[in-house]
Design a protein around this motif. Structure first.
Motif, PDB file in Angstrom:
ATOM      1  N   GLN A  52       0.825  -1.209   0.000  1.00 40.89           N
ATOM      2  CA  GLN A  52       0.000   0.000   0.000  1.00 40.89           C
ATOM      3  C   GLN A  52       0.862   1.263   0.000  1.00 40.89           C
ATOM      4  O   GLN A  52       0.540   2.240  -0.667  1.00 40.89           O
ATOM      5  CB  GLN A  52      -0.962   0.004   1.198  1.00 40.89           C
ATOM      6  N   VAL A  53       1.954   1.211   0.770  1.00 37.27           N
ATOM      7  CA  VAL A  53       2.867   2.372   0.812  1.00 37.27           C
ATOM      8  C   VAL A  53       3.394   2.648  -0.587  1.00 37.27           C
ATOM      9  O   VAL A  53       3.450   3.799  -1.034  1.00 37.27           O
ATOM     10  CB  VAL A  53       4.033   2.103   1.788  1.00 37.27           C
ATOM     11  N   GLU A  54       3.747   1.586  -1.277  1.00 40.23           N
ATOM     12  CA  GLU A  54       4.279   1.741  -2.632  1.00 40.23           C
ATOM     13  C   GLU A  54       3.269   2.484  -3.507  1.00 40.23           C
ATOM     14  O   GLU A  54       3.633   3.410  -4.238  1.00 40.23           O
ATOM     15  CB  GLU A  54       4.582   0.367  -3.202  1.00 40.23           C
ATOM     16  N   LYS A  55       2.011   2.068  -3.390  1.00 43.43           N
ATOM     17  CA  LYS A  55       0.972   2.713  -4.200  1.00 43.43           C
ATOM     18  C   LYS A  55       0.865   4.198  -3.863  1.00 43.43           C
ATOM     19  O   LYS A  55       0.822   5.047  -4.752  1.00 43.43           O
ATOM     20  CB  LYS A  55      -0.386   2.044  -3.942  1.00 43.43           C
ATOM     21  N   VAL A  56       0.795   4.476  -2.565  1.00 37.07           N
ATOM     22  CA  VAL A  56       0.626   5.872  -2.140  1.00 37.07           C
ATOM     23  C   VAL A  56       1.825   6.701  -2.587  1.00 37.07           C
ATOM     24  O   VAL A  56       1.674   7.798  -3.142  1.00 37.07           O
ATOM     25  CB  VAL A  56       0.456   5.961  -0.607  1.00 37.07           C
TER      26      VAL A  56
ATOM     27  N   GLN B  88      16.022 -10.576  18.065  1.00 43.78           N
ATOM     28  CA  GLN B  88      16.333  -9.168  17.828  1.00 43.78           C
ATOM     29  C   GLN B  88      16.743  -8.972  16.374  1.00 43.78           C
ATOM     30  O   GLN B  88      16.374  -7.987  15.734  1.00 43.78           O
ATOM     31  CB  GLN B  88      17.453  -8.734  18.791  1.00 43.78           C
ATOM     32  N   LYS B  89      17.494  -9.936  15.871  1.00 41.03           N
ATOM     33  CA  LYS B  89      17.946  -9.864  14.479  1.00 41.03           C
ATOM     34  C   LYS B  89      16.762  -9.923  13.530  1.00 41.03           C
ATOM     35  O   LYS B  89      16.702  -9.170  12.561  1.00 41.03           O
ATOM     36  CB  LYS B  89      18.904 -11.038  14.192  1.00 41.03           C
ATOM     37  N   TYR B  90      15.824 -10.841  13.809  1.00 36.50           N
ATOM     38  CA  TYR B  90      14.615 -10.941  12.979  1.00 36.50           C
ATOM     39  C   TYR B  90      13.923  -9.596  12.922  1.00 36.50           C
ATOM     40  O   TYR B  90      13.507  -9.128  11.863  1.00 36.50           O
ATOM     41  CB  TYR B  90      13.627 -11.946  13.584  1.00 36.50           C
ATOM     42  N   LEU B  91      13.782  -9.016  14.110  1.00 41.21           N
ATOM     43  CA  LEU B  91      13.063  -7.756  14.244  1.00 41.21           C
ATOM     44  C   LEU B  91      13.753  -6.650  13.439  1.00 41.21           C
ATOM     45  O   LEU B  91      13.115  -5.940  12.656  1.00 41.21           O
ATOM     46  CB  LEU B  91      12.991  -7.382  15.730  1.00 41.21           C
ATOM     47  N   ASP B  92      15.083  -6.539  13.621  1.00 46.05           N
ATOM     48  CA  ASP B  92      15.843  -5.512  12.889  1.00 46.05           C
ATOM     49  C   ASP B  92      15.684  -5.710  11.396  1.00 46.05           C
ATOM     50  O   ASP B  92      15.495  -4.754  10.640  1.00 46.05           O
ATOM     51  CB  ASP B  92      17.332  -5.589  13.260  1.00 46.05           C
ATOM     52  N   LYS B  93      15.779  -6.975  10.989  1.00 48.63           N
ATOM     53  CA  LYS B  93      15.718  -7.279   9.567  1.00 48.63           C
ATOM     54  C   LYS B  93      14.350  -6.874   9.018  1.00 48.63           C
ATOM     55  O   LYS B  93      14.267  -6.247   7.965  1.00 48.63           O
ATOM     56  CB  LYS B  93      15.949  -8.778   9.360  1.00 48.63           C
ATOM     57  N   LEU B  94      13.318  -7.227   9.747  1.00 47.52           N
ATOM     58  CA  LEU B  94      11.956  -6.908   9.286  1.00 47.52           C
ATOM     59  C   LEU B  94      11.785  -5.401   9.113  1.00 47.52           C
ATOM     60  O   LEU B  94      11.331  -4.930   8.078  1.00 47.52           O
ATOM     61  CB  LEU B  94      10.926  -7.449  10.294  1.00 47.52           C
ATOM     62  N   LEU B  95      12.189  -4.650  10.135  1.00 47.50           N
ATOM     63  CA  LEU B  95      11.921  -3.205  10.111  1.00 47.50           C
ATOM     64  C   LEU B  95      12.905  -2.446   9.231  1.00 47.50           C
ATOM     65  O   LEU B  95      12.540  -1.456   8.609  1.00 47.50           O
ATOM     66  CB  LEU B  95      11.922  -2.648  11.533  1.00 47.50           C
ATOM     67  N   ASN B  96      14.153  -2.907   9.171  1.00 49.18           N
ATOM     68  CA  ASN B  96      15.141  -2.166   8.377  1.00 49.18           C
ATOM     69  C   ASN B  96      15.015  -2.460   6.891  1.00 49.18           C
ATOM     70  O   ASN B  96      15.322  -1.616   6.065  1.00 49.18           O
ATOM     71  CB  ASN B  96      16.569  -2.513   8.831  1.00 49.18           C
ATOM     72  N   ASN B  97      14.621  -3.677   6.564  1.00 50.54           N
ATOM     73  CA  ASN B  97      14.624  -4.048   5.149  1.00 50.54           C
ATOM     74  C   ASN B  97      13.257  -3.950   4.493  1.00 50.54           C
ATOM     75  O   ASN B  97      13.124  -4.267   3.322  1.00 50.54           O
ATOM     76  CB  ASN B  97      15.153  -5.470   4.978  1.00 50.54           C
ATOM     77  N   CYS B  98      12.242  -3.545   5.258  1.00 48.97           N
ATOM     78  CA  CYS B  98      10.913  -3.494   4.638  1.00 48.97           C
ATOM     79  C   CYS B  98      10.894  -2.377   3.602  1.00 48.97           C
ATOM     80  O   CYS B  98      11.655  -1.411   3.677  1.00 48.97           O
ATOM     81  CB  CYS B  98       9.817  -3.321   5.682  1.00 48.97           C
ATOM     82  N   LEU B  99      10.030  -2.562   2.648  1.00 47.73           N
ATOM     83  CA  LEU B  99       9.948  -1.612   1.542  1.00 47.73           C
ATOM     84  C   LEU B  99       9.633  -0.204   2.052  1.00 47.73           C
ATOM     85  O   LEU B  99      10.118   0.789   1.525  1.00 47.73           O
ATOM     86  CB  LEU B  99       8.865  -2.073   0.567  1.00 47.73           C
ATOM     87  N   LEU B 100       8.829  -0.134   3.099  1.00 54.38           N
ATOM     88  CA  LEU B 100       8.483   1.172   3.672  1.00 54.38           C
ATOM     89  C   LEU B 100       9.752   1.929   4.052  1.00 54.38           C
ATOM     90  O   LEU B 100       9.926   3.094   3.677  1.00 54.38           O
ATOM     91  CB  LEU B 100       7.591   0.974   4.903  1.00 54.38           C
ATOM     92  N   SER B 101      10.651   1.249   4.803  1.00 59.17           N
ATOM     93  CA  SER B 101      11.898   1.917   5.214  1.00 59.17           C
ATOM     94  C   SER B 101      12.686   2.377   4.003  1.00 59.17           C
ATOM     95  O   SER B 101      13.140   3.518   3.941  1.00 59.17           O
ATOM     96  CB  SER B 101      12.758   0.967   6.054  1.00 59.17           C
ATOM     97  N   CYS B 102      12.864   1.448   3.034  1.00 59.31           N
ATOM     98  CA  CYS B 102      13.681   1.792   1.865  1.00 59.31           C
ATOM     99  C   CYS B 102      13.067   2.949   1.084  1.00 59.31           C
ATOM    100  O   CYS B 102      13.774   3.874   0.672  1.00 59.31           O
ATOM    101  CB  CYS B 102      13.823   0.583   0.954  1.00 59.31           C
ATOM    102  N   THR B 103      11.748   2.904   0.897  1.00 61.06           N
ATOM    103  CA  THR B 103      11.079   3.965   0.134  1.00 61.06           C
ATOM    104  C   THR B 103      11.270   5.311   0.814  1.00 61.06           C
ATOM    105  O   THR B 103      11.577   6.314   0.172  1.00 61.06           O
ATOM    106  CB  THR B 103       9.571   3.667   0.025  1.00 61.06           C
TER     107      THR B 103
ATOM    108  N   GLN C 284      24.882   2.416  -0.130  1.00 62.80           N
ATOM    109  CA  GLN C 284      23.756   2.406  -1.067  1.00 62.80           C
ATOM    110  C   GLN C 284      23.433   3.809  -1.567  1.00 62.80           C
ATOM    111  O   GLN C 284      23.514   4.783  -0.817  1.00 62.80           O
ATOM    112  CB  GLN C 284      22.525   1.790  -0.393  1.00 62.80           C
ATOM    113  N   GLU C 285      23.062   3.840  -2.834  1.00 63.11           N
ATOM    114  CA  GLU C 285      22.831   5.097  -3.548  1.00 63.11           C
ATOM    115  C   GLU C 285      21.854   6.030  -2.812  1.00 63.11           C
ATOM    116  O   GLU C 285      22.064   7.230  -2.750  1.00 63.11           O
ATOM    117  CB  GLU C 285      22.297   4.751  -4.947  1.00 63.11           C
ATOM    118  N   ARG C 286      20.796   5.434  -2.213  1.00 64.20           N
ATOM    119  CA  ARG C 286      19.749   6.298  -1.665  1.00 64.20           C
ATOM    120  C   ARG C 286      20.207   7.091  -0.441  1.00 64.20           C
ATOM    121  O   ARG C 286      19.527   8.006  -0.007  1.00 64.20           O
ATOM    122  CB  ARG C 286      18.502   5.493  -1.341  1.00 64.20           C
ATOM    123  N   PHE C 287      21.385   6.743   0.106  1.00 62.92           N
ATOM    124  CA  PHE C 287      21.895   7.499   1.256  1.00 62.92           C
ATOM    125  C   PHE C 287      22.940   8.519   0.836  1.00 62.92           C
ATOM    126  O   PHE C 287      23.562   9.161   1.676  1.00 62.92           O
ATOM    127  CB  PHE C 287      22.500   6.545   2.289  1.00 62.92           C
ATOM    128  N   ARG C 288      23.159   8.647  -0.465  1.00 63.16           N
ATOM    129  CA  ARG C 288      24.261   9.476  -0.948  1.00 63.16           C
ATOM    130  C   ARG C 288      24.170  10.915  -0.430  1.00 63.16           C
ATOM    131  O   ARG C 288      25.163  11.477   0.030  1.00 63.16           O
ATOM    132  CB  ARG C 288      24.280   9.449  -2.484  1.00 63.16           C
TER     133      ARG C 288
END
Lengths: 784, 203
Positions: free
Chosen positions: A313-317, A396-411, B68-72
């Protein structure tokens, strides 16, 4: 008995020197005797033999004496005989009894063991009977429950069955009633499968119909059937559908939103907020069910599924946002503007709303992500209370991975990345504009650009701060540091470089046409740019205003640092940005604060320039006029000077007139600094001219009076203590005021009292020599 | 220990493509760890390590940036205040080496002209998968007037040397600057040669 074996001890006699008892022969053998031929030798042997005989006799006597006691002991022994036989019999009997007791005890204990075993077996038997009964009960119960569509009951029975000891069931099947149990088991397993199918089907129907009570009802049944993962994934599927439909609805609303709407400018941030709030509400509502029926530690799984939908949904918005707001085009435009200035510039004001919206979007995401982090963490904590450190770290690692790598964070990271560049452009361009539109209002010390520039910088950093991203904030602080330290400082520096127009004495008097002055000054200086400066007055004003500006900048930076510090404490108290956030922020902020001192350095440079071009050239001729006033005077002239002051009053007047201009135009701090520079210069220069003059007694008195007036005046215009700066001159006046040469000794060395001489002995002599009425020999003769 | 308990403070920023081992180099140096399965860095990380060189306390502020590019745009903002940049690539990844000119352009654009740049080829423990020869890297760094060092964060090869040599060079540079600025005041320890771990022998 022991006594019998050692007769010697009884006798108390030492052992005979030549062996014990008669079993021994004499050491003199018969052969030896036979071989002897000499009388003397024979006699000797005989003597020895006699000796031996005596010894033997003594031994025999001793043995005979023992006879009685030995015999009585023998009698006693004979009496003991029958007793010993009795004891032997008793001992044999005792041994027999012990053996019997032992075997008895063993017998008993083995029976106890057997009993124990029997008891355990009995328990097991009861357990098995119970299990079999349970099995049967479950079987019956399941059937009934299924018939009655009481799926909870049925699931409870299946749960009971699943909890039974599998080996017991296996054993039971091998028993006599094996066939019956087998049948029961088969029925149960069938029922289990049937229930699973039914629950899955019913759940599917319920989700399709959006029947929440039914959905929750079957959701609770899954864990009873051992289908935790299935339950969570199916339930989240249902929840995701809800999230999706709501989000789509909201997105449609966005597209219909009137551009004049109050919240139109931040409609995408609002849409994201609605999405996040929706998911948060779902988590809030369903967390208790998951906890109760699935146990702690399962919330992570639920949220993992939900986050997939959230990302979708975030991607769409965000895509809609990028498209509708031309985010990427705007960014590319800004980028090309930043690279080369020839392309048409984008108006910074146009970027304002979009920048605000992006930071708001990021702030919402951060808030949502920190909500998830808190919820999942505390759920894991409950579940892992007994777990090992490794399991905790794994979670803790699972949690970090979920929240850091989710598309929302990256977007969001991508959006913020572009935002920073655009915010930098906004800051730079707006600062440039403020500099270009710089205006000065009469009566103000500073011009408009200082306030404007700091307003802009504060606004940009504040906006970055409102994104709740520490990295974004730190980047903006860094960029602001660069902007202030290089670009803006250069602007002020260049203004100061134009210099303070040097003016001649006459220019002080107002009314002289400025045009002449410009030409005059330009010709004289040759370095300053007349463009934009219409008159010398304006150039002067510009210089003074710039000095004030520089000072205010230095102050504003310190204020900005303090404001940011207090603004951020709230952010840090929420724990946003990880453990290093504070350290990163502090480091970036200290770089910003360091710019303050660079402005202070610039101020000092400017003041020196002002002192060199405006004060020194003016003051010097005034001081030089001291040389034209004779200090070699008679009573009459002295009195005349009283009435018509020859130098100092005019000098003070000139200084006052000159400094008045600066006092009005400069901030109190800078003015104070300038007066300090001026007084230092006056002191040095006056000393120089005094050493070039000659004095008599009255002349010295005159100089003393002049110096006192000057010091009195200067004390009123500065907050610095000037006594120190004029210490040497005051001491020179004291010397010039002496009656006789030797009078100096009343003030020198041991007699100096609280006075600390700033003049060296050579200098004292030099000053004494200025008095024409003092004889050189007297001066030379002085012992200083 | 007070906050200001050091003789020198330097900012070192690590840059380079994602996944070349910047974080591992920093972790190895500051904590002596090699955390396997390191996630990608987000934004910038910040570590401090104080080392002693010839009796002088040198505080190193190490900024570990995301590749990564997005943090540039975030990472670029740290270039200007950096005293030194460690440009890192992965010797087993041709691509990370090929991107170096692009990184150099960034340095040119954003960093101060006084910045010291060191080129680091990391992961020499994976020698059998090497894609960039040492000679090629040396030629490149020479042409760019950079120091070059090959390291392994995993085996801890040359990691200490990298940071300590850099610290030595930064001290020397700082001394020269103060000498230029205040010729009159003699500096403590001046004239003493710095010799720590065959210090300052880049190549």
């Amino acid at each position: 008995m022991a006594d019998l074996s050692s007769p010697q001890k009884l006798l108390g006699a030492p052992p005979p020197p030549e062996g014990v008892g008669g079993g021994r022969c004499s050491e003199i053998s018969t052969e030896l005797i036979r071989s002897l031929t000499e009388l003397q030798e024979l006699e000797a042997v005989y003597e020895r033999l006699c000796g031996e005989e005596k010894v033997v006799e003594r031994e025999l006597d001793a043995l005979l004496e023992q006879q009685n006691s030995i015999e009585s002991k023998m009698v006693a022994l004979h009496r003991m005989g029958p007793n010993l036989q009795l004891i032997e019999g008793d001992a044999k009997q005792l041994a027999g009894m012990i053996t019997f007791t032992c075997s008895l005890a063993e017998n008993v204990s083995s029976k106890v063991r057997q009993l124990d075993l029997a008891k355990n077996r009995l328990y097991q038997a009861i357990q098995r009977a119970d299990d079999i009964l349970d099995l049967k009960f479950c079987m019956d119960g399941v059937q009934t429950a299924l018939r009655n569509e009481d799926y909870e009951q049925a699931a409870a029975h299946i749960h009971r069955y699943l909890c039974l000891d599998k080996s017991v069931i296996e054993l039971s099947r091998q028993g006599k009633e094996g066939s019956m149990i087998d049948a029961n088991l088969k029925l149960l397993q069938e029922a289990e499968q049937r229930l699973k199918t039914i629950v899955t089907e019913k759940f599917a129907i319920a989700t399709k119909e959006g029947d929440l009570p039914q959905v929750e009802r079957f959701f609770k049944i899954f864990p009873l059937l051992g289908l935790h993962e299935d339950g969570l994934s199916k339930f989240s599927e249902y929840l995701c559908k809800q999230v999706a439909s709501k989000a789509e609805e909201n997105l449609l609303l966005v597209l219909e939103t009137d551009m004049s709407d109050r919240r139109a400018a931040i409609i995408f941030a609002d849409t994201l907020t609605l999405l996040f709030e929706g998911i948060a509400r779902i988590v809030e509502t369903h967390q208790p069910i998951v906890e109760t029926y699935y146990g702690p530690g399962k919330l992570y799984t639920l949220i993992k599924y939900l986050q997939v939908e959230c990302d979708r949904q975030v991607e769409k918005v965000v895509n809609k946002f990028i498209k509708q707001r031309n985010y990427h085009q705007q960014f590319r435009h800004v980028q090309s503007n930043l690279r080369n200035s020839t392309t048409e510039k984008i108006e910074p004001r146009e970027l304002d709303p979009i920048l605000t919206e992006v930071t708001l979007m990021n702030a919402r995401s951060e808030l949502y992500l920190s909500f998830l982090r808190k919820r999942i963490s505390s759920d894991f904590e409950v579940g892992d209370s007994m777990a090992s450190e490794e399991v905790k770290q794994e979670h803790q690692k699972y949690l970090d991975k979920l929240l850091n790598n989710c598309l929302l964070s990256c977007t969001m990271q991508e959006l913020i990345g572009l935002y920073i560049t655009m915010e930098e452009y906004f800051m730079r361009e707006t600062v440039n504009k403020a500099v270009a539109l710089d205006t000065y209002e009469k009566g103000q010390l500073t011009s408009s650009m200082v306030d404007d520039v700091f307003y802009i910088v504060k606004k940009c950093i504040g906006r970055a701060l409102s994104s709740s991203s520490i990295d974004c904030l730190c980047a903006m602080i860094n960029l602001a540091t660069t902007e202030l330290e290089s670009d803006f400082r250069d602007v002020l520096c260049n203004k100061l470089r134009m210099g303070f127009p040097a003016t001649t004495l006459q220019d002080i008097q107002r009314g002289v046409t400025s045009a002449v002055n410009i030409m005059h000054s330009s010709l004289q200086q040759g370095k300053f740019d007349t463009k934009g400066i219409e008159s010398t007055d304006e150039a002067k004003l510009s210089f003074l205003v710039t000095l004030n500006n520089v000072e205010i900048c230095s102050e504003n930076i310190s204020t900005l640092k303090k404001t940011l510090e207090s603004d951020c404490t709230k952010l840090f108290s929420q724990g946003i940005g990880g453990e290093q956030a504070q350290a990163k922020f502090d480091s970036c902020l200290s770089d910003l604060a360091a710019v303050s001192s660079k402005f202070k350095d610039l101020l000092q440079e400017g003041l020196t320039e002002l002192n060199n071009t405006a004060i020194k050239p003016q003051v010097q001729p005034w001081i030089n006029t001291f040389l034209s006033v004779s200090h070699n005077i008679e009573e009459e002239e002295f009195n005349d000077y009283e009435a018509n002051d020859p130098w100092v009053q005019q000098f003070i007047l000139n200084l006052e007139q000159q400094m008045a201009e600066f006092k009005a135009g400069l901030s109190p701090v800078i003015y104070d600094n300038l007066t300090s520079l001026m007084t230092s210069f006056v002191a040095v220069e006056l000393e120089r001219v005094v050493l070039k003059s000659t004095f008599n007694r009255l002349g010295g008195l005159q100089f003393d009076k002049e110096l006192r007036s000057l010091i009195a005046y200067l004390t009123t215009v500065t907050t610095w203590t000037i006594r120190d700066k004029f210490a040497r001159l005051s001491q020179m006046a004291t010397i010039l005021n002496l009656e006789r040469v030797t009078e100096i000794l009343d003030y020198w060395g041991a007699n100096s009292g609280p006075l600390t001489w700033r003049l060296t002995p050579a200098e004292v002599r030099q000053v004494l020599a200025l008095r024409i009425d003092f004889r050189n020999e007297d001066i030379k003769r002085l012992r200083l | 220990m007070s906050m200001e308990d050091y003789d020198f403070l330097f900012k070192i920023v690590l840059i380079g493509n994602a996944g070349v081992g910047k974080t591992c180099l920093v972790r190895r140096f500051t904590q002596g760890l090699f955390p396997p399965g390191q996630g990608a860095t987000i934004g910038v990380d910040f570590m401090i390590k104080t080392v002693e060189i010839n009796g002088e306390k040198v505080k190193l502020q190490i900024w570990d940036t995301a590749g990564q590019e997005r943090f540039r745009s975030i990472t670029q903002s740290y270039y200007r205040s950096a005293n030194a940049l460690i440009l890192t690539y992965d010797i087993t990844c041709e691509e990370s080496f090929r991107c170096l000119p692009e990184w150099l352009r960034e340095i040119e654009q954003y960093a101060s002209n006084k910045v010291i740049t060191v080129l680091v080829g990391n992961k020499i423990d994976l020698a059998e998968r090497r894609e960039v020869s040492q000679q090629r890297a040396e030629e490149f760094s020479e042409a760019q007037d950079m120091y070059y060092l090959e390291t392994s964060a995993k085996e801890s090869d040359n990691v200490e040397k990298l940071f300590l040599d850099l610290a030595c060079r930064l001290i020397r540079e700082a001394r020269q600057n103060t000498l230029v600025n205040s010729v009159s005041s003699p500096l403590p320890g001046e004239g003493k040669s710095i010799n720590y771990l065959t210090c300052c022998n880049f190549n």
